[in-house]
Design an enzyme around this catalytic site. Structure first.
Site, mmCIF file in Angstrom:
data_model
loop_
_atom_site.group_PDB
_atom_site.id
_atom_site.type_symbol
_atom_site.label_atom_id
_atom_site.label_comp_id
_atom_site.label_asym_id
_atom_site.label_seq_id
_atom_site.Cartn_x
_atom_site.Cartn_y
_atom_site.Cartn_z
ATOM 1 N N HIS A 93 44.932 -22.905 60.823
ATOM 2 C CA HIS A 93 44.994 -22.409 59.440
ATOM 3 C C HIS A 93 46.457 -22.199 59.073
ATOM 4 C CE1 HIS A 93 44.099 -20.042 55.864
ATOM 5 N NE2 HIS A 93 42.803 -20.285 56.029
ATOM 6 N N GLY A 94 46.783 -22.377 57.787
ATOM 7 C CA GLY A 94 48.130 -22.055 57.306
ATOM 8 C C GLY A 94 48.361 -20.551 57.438
ATOM 9 N N ASP A 95 49.641 -20.136 57.476
ATOM 10 C CA ASP A 95 49.901 -18.700 57.687
ATOM 11 C C ASP A 95 49.985 -17.922 56.362
ATOM 12 O OD1 ASP A 95 52.212 -19.720 56.708
ATOM 13 O OD2 ASP A 95 53.514 -19.011 58.324
ATOM 14 N N TYR A 125 33.797 -17.289 58.498
ATOM 15 C CA TYR A 125 33.708 -18.394 59.452
ATOM 16 C C TYR A 125 32.670 -18.185 60.561
ATOM 17 C CZ TYR A 125 38.006 -20.708 57.778
ATOM 18 O OH TYR A 125 38.934 -21.378 57.035
ATOM 19 N N ASP A 177 30.674 -2.717 14.315
ATOM 20 C CA ASP A 177 30.016 -3.934 14.814
ATOM 21 C C ASP A 177 28.910 -4.356 13.850
ATOM 22 O OD1 ASP A 177 28.994 -5.924 16.455
ATOM 23 O OD2 ASP A 177 28.000 -4.531 17.838
ATOM 24 N N TYR A 227 35.402 -17.440 46.050
ATOM 25 C CA TYR A 227 36.627 -17.259 46.790
ATOM 26 C C TYR A 227 37.850 -17.724 46.020
ATOM 27 C CZ TYR A 227 40.183 -18.844 50.070
ATOM 28 O OH TYR A 227 41.355 -19.114 50.681
ATOM 29 N N THR A 283 52.483 -25.016 53.838
ATOM 30 C CA THR A 283 53.383 -25.855 53.040
ATOM 31 C C THR A 283 53.198 -25.495 51.569
ATOM 32 O OG1 THR A 283 52.622 -27.570 54.561
ATOM 33 C CG2 THR A 283 54.158 -28.264 52.825
#
Ligand code: SPV
Ligand code: MG
Length: 435
Positions: free
Chosen positions: A93-95, A79, A208, A47, A126
């Site tokens: 939760h933060g937006d 969740y 190569d 994540y 924040t």
């Protein structure tokens, strides 16, 4: 606001607690008892990014926040499972939902809360200068050689298979670092990067054949390292003579590379995908074992890995030869075995893995499914594979796209016709973040 015994849940995936987290907890406690989930390591790498602290250290960090009543481990990024078990009255939760992965998570939260009438509380996220600085410092720490080097070994214990993508420049490094996919069930990203000899040489317009020297290959590594944090697996070709290989090992370790893979060929090396169409010579087992042992002896840190690559199937020497080599190279000190094949079907690779795993459950197995590309990671895991390398796809994707653009301009005597297939000017000038 919640009643006396309401539960408010939130999940943290962080290595440090800053004022943003404390603001969230302050808000949460107005609604009831605060339960915090700590996202487990394996999900954090999918994540977000590699954790600097282990799950248990991160649990302790959250337990020390005064207003937190309980800390649990959230073992899925979605969740629904944890929420169905805990049945919180609120999730807070933060937006900050702007990224695709965040949108998917939000939807998952809303759906599970809807089932029983729970409520989502969204508080302003924040993100001041101080927090931005802390965030940047965490990322910078992740790119430090001492920390980056051991990350491959840690990943091997953490995830079912280490998904590794080819990179050959700063730009492809950024793609490996930042590409995340998100749908209803999954959020995922690559775990590690492969500095392929084929792609590094091709990018420089060279064959190569170990022609691009180590100094130049190290410069490629440096370009990648400057802009990424994920662990690097270096394609060391044959490793050269043992007397040179020991220097390569020391340099790679010092740079913070996690592993080198060397192949058991000798003399003029050609790319394995040519197979027996060109002359290629396999090294003698004893001689190659000496090279592995010399490399292990030169190594200074515990976390660097030397992985032995077996070319028996490529050179049609048979399964028995491949297995004999695998056990001999492991006994000489190799930290992992890479088995390669250029068949369309994965059968011989799977047979090798099964037979190797009958006798050795531990030594990591690495595969490169370039030609047998229908096999999935899930199937490879079932046969005991630990690292899967997508060895050349980014370079192969870029070449036809660039050639197409060049042809279109030549044909139309202007760039207008190709423009809509290209990254916009705005996107290209803002693609790379400035410090
Ligand atoms: C490379 O990517 O350079 C490899 C893998 O060595 S292969 O090209 O398949 O040999
Ligand atoms: Mg190679």
């Amino acid at each position: 606001m919640g009643s006396d015994n309401s539960i408010v849940y939130t999940c943290f995936c962080t290595d440090i607690i800053h004022e943003g987290h404390l603001n969230l907890i302050n808000e949460a406690k107005k609604y009831g008892d605060v339960v915090v989930g700590v996202l487990c390591d394996a999900q954090m790498v999918k994540y977000n990014r590699f954790p600097l602290k282990s799950t248990s250290e991160r649990v302790k960090l959250v337990e020390e926040i005064p207003d937190v009543s309980k800390v649990i481990i959230q073992d899925q990024i979605m969740y629904d499972k944890v929420v169905e078990e805990l049945r919180p009255d609120y999730i807070i939760h933060g937006d900050n939902w702007s990224e695709d992965s965040m949108k998917v998570i939000r939807q998952n939260i809303v759906d599970v809360l809807d089932k029983y009438g729970g409520e989502l509380i969204e508080v302003p996220y924040t993100f001041n200068e101080n927090i931005q600085k802390v965030d940047r410092q965490m990322r910078e720490q992740l790119s430090m050689p001492e920390l980056r080097r051991g990350r491959l070994k840690k990943l091997l214990d953490m995830v079912p298979v280490v998904k590794t993508i080819e990179v050959h420049s700063g730009l492809t490094g950024l793609i490996a670092e930042k590409t995340v996919i998100a749908d209803e069930e999954h959020i995922d990203q690559f775990d590690a990067m492969w500095v392929s000899s084929l792609c590094d040489s091709t990018e420089k317009g060279k064959p190569d054949i170990e022609l691009v020297d180590m100094t130049s290959r190290f410069r490629t590594i440096n370009d990648i390292m400057e802009v990424t944090t994920k662990p690097i697996i270096f394609d060391g070709d044959t490793g050269g003579i043992a007397e040179h290989f020991v220097y390569t090992v020391r340099s790679l370790e010092r740079m913070g590379v996690s592993a080198v893979i060397i192949e058991d060929k000798i003399g003029l090396k050609k790319n394995s995908l040519f197979g027996t169409e060109v002359k290629q010579t396999q090294d003698e087992i004893g001689h190659f074992c000496e090279k592995i042992a010399a490399g292990k002896n030169a190594q200074l840190s515990d976390d660097f890995m030397i992985i032995a690559r077996i070319e028996s199937l490529i050179l049609e020497q048979g399964m028995e030869d491949a297995l004999k080599r695998a056990f001999a190279f492991r006994d000489a000190g190799a930290d992992g075995i890479m088995i390669h094949s250029r068949r369309k079907e994965p059968d011989e690779i799977l047979e090798f893995c099964d037979k190797f795993r009958e006798k050795d459950k531990e030594t990591p197995i690495v595969v490169v499914p370039s030609s047998y590309n229908t096999i999935t990671e899930e199937e490879l895991i079932k046969h005991g594979v630990n690292i899967v390398i997508y060895a050349n796809q980014l370079l192969r994707a870029a070449f036809p796209a660039m050639q197409n653009a060049a042809k279109s301009i030549l044909k139309h005597h202007r760039a207008h016709e190709i423009d809509e297939e290209l990254l916009s000017i705005k996107d290209i000038i803002t693609l790379i973040d400035e410090l």
